[in-house]
Design a protein around this motif. Sequence first.
Motif, short mmCIF file in Angstrom:
data_model
loop_
_atom_site.label_atom_id
_atom_site.label_comp_id
_atom_site.label_asym_id
_atom_site.label_seq_id
_atom_site.Cartn_x
_atom_site.Cartn_y
_atom_site.Cartn_z
N ARG C 15 20.03 21.38 48.72
CA ARG C 15 22.10 22.46 48.48
C ARG C 15 22.26 22.89 49.30
O ARG C 15 23.27 23.34 48.51
CB ARG C 15 21.39 22.95 46.58
N ASN C 16 21.62 23.17 50.74
CA ASN C 16 22.69 23.81 51.19
C ASN C 16 22.43 25.14 50.55
O ASN C 16 23.81 25.92 51.19
CB ASN C 16 23.70 23.45 52.06
N TRP C 17 22.05 25.99 50.25
CA TRP C 17 22.19 27.57 49.94
C TRP C 17 21.69 28.38 50.18
O TRP C 17 21.56 29.56 50.20
CB TRP C 17 21.14 27.13 48.50
N LYS C 18 20.84 28.12 51.56
CA LYS C 18 19.89 28.74 52.08
C LYS C 18 21.21 30.71 52.69
O LYS C 18 20.76 30.95 52.59
CB LYS C 18 18.92 28.65 53.91
N GLN C 19 22.70 29.68 53.21
CA GLN C 19 23.67 30.50 53.58
C GLN C 19 24.26 31.98 52.73
O GLN C 19 24.14 33.27 53.41
CB GLN C 19 24.54 29.96 53.59
N PHE C 20 23.36 31.54 51.80
CA PHE C 20 23.77 32.72 51.01
C PHE C 20 22.75 33.71 49.69
O PHE C 20 22.79 34.83 49.53
CB PHE C 20 24.52 31.71 49.38
N HIS C 21 21.71 33.26 50.60
CA HIS C 21 20.54 34.18 50.43
C HIS C 21 19.46 35.00 51.24
O HIS C 21 18.61 35.64 51.37
CB HIS C 21 19.29 32.92 49.61
#
Lengths: 110, 110, 110, 110
Positions: C15-21
């Motif tokens: 989901r390409n969510w690492k950027q928020f984490h």
Amino acid sequence: MKQLQQLIIEFRDVRNWKQFHNPKDLAISLSIEAGELLENFQWKSSEEAIESRLENIKDELADVVIYAFLLSDALGVDLERIIFDKIKKNEKRYPIEKSFGSKKKYNELG
Amino acid sequence: MKQLQQLIIEFRDVRNWKQFHNPKDLAISLSIEAGELLENFQWKSSEEAIESRLENIKDELADVVIYAFLLSDALGVDLERIIFDKIKKNEKRYPIEKSFGSKKKYNELG
Amino acid sequence: MKQLQQLIIEFRDVRNWKQFHNPKDLAISLSIEAGELLENFQWKSSEEAIESRLENIKDELADVVIYAFLLSDALGVDLERIIFDKIKKNEKRYPIEKSFGSKKKYNELG
Amino acid sequence: MKQLQQLIIEFRDVRNWKQFHNPKDLAISLSIEAGELLENFQWKSSEEAIESRLENIKDELADVVIYAFLLSDALGVDLERIIFDKIKKNEKRYPIEKSFGSKKKYNELG
């Protein structure tokens, strides 16, 4: 403040809710509302949160303080009084000369 | 309430702390204090907590409301006003006839 | 545990969510989920909560641990390892003879 | 994971603590620990927190998951199982094509 307190107590009493309002469950409720307040800032900067969620932030912040009033009532303490007393305590914990412009906790101040 | 607000703002400003007080970190701080308040009730009934921890309960409850004042100031909103508005909202969400003596959330009321 | 960790990381990455984490927002998220878990017990005994809310309790408890995995990954630490280390620490803080059948915190043990 | 679970249960049982571990107080405890974890990030960026507080972050994160194990045991549910089930649920709530690179909650996804 007394007037708000009165409104809140009346809100509770006309609904016959005092029976549920033991201090432990009120402290739980306050903590839940604090989490809901914080949720508005999840994955956001302060600015983004304010831009998109200000109405909800105001609602949740109000709920926190409403529970603070209810808890103080259940404990039989005066909310204004204990805030005033805590400010006095904080003034001793954080002497101006030591804490000026510092983020340190009182127990980390040199 | 205005007087307390003023005391709290002054406490902050003579220590030059406004620079740290962005809304997100204030919401975090309020949530942390709510956890510290709740800690007094951990493994205890309300009665046991009050008997052994009342002083700390009062201090942590005060800290929660102090952060509520600081957050309302950082947001530029009037704390009394938003509490008053929220009570009005709650009155609509919880009509007396439906919520009398009931623990249900507004979205569970029939 | 490694397998669960892998599933969770994969869920995040597709989901390409690492950027928020970032760790701060993950700690905020974990705290919010802990509040949602606790909400199931608001105004209820343990028994009432389990009877009426078990499915939601399981979901929120799982969410808390999912965020724990995500935070450990963002910190570059091994979750199993730090739990193991903390149990060792707790064993020293709570010697069996002093803490047997006692609710006291380690800093209150005589 | 089973091995950690066993270590934690054993730690509890040799201290005769099961008597205190009702689900409500365990959910309270987990929430308190989540607040203590978050406290490491108060007034700090993620980077500042990691630089100055990593040891404590690891300890508090471990405590959160230890309480998750204890709560799952008190509820009679398998922690691995409920996490696995929740991931499946989340996969339905957050279809890849809709949630890719998006911070939106599932109920805000178009």
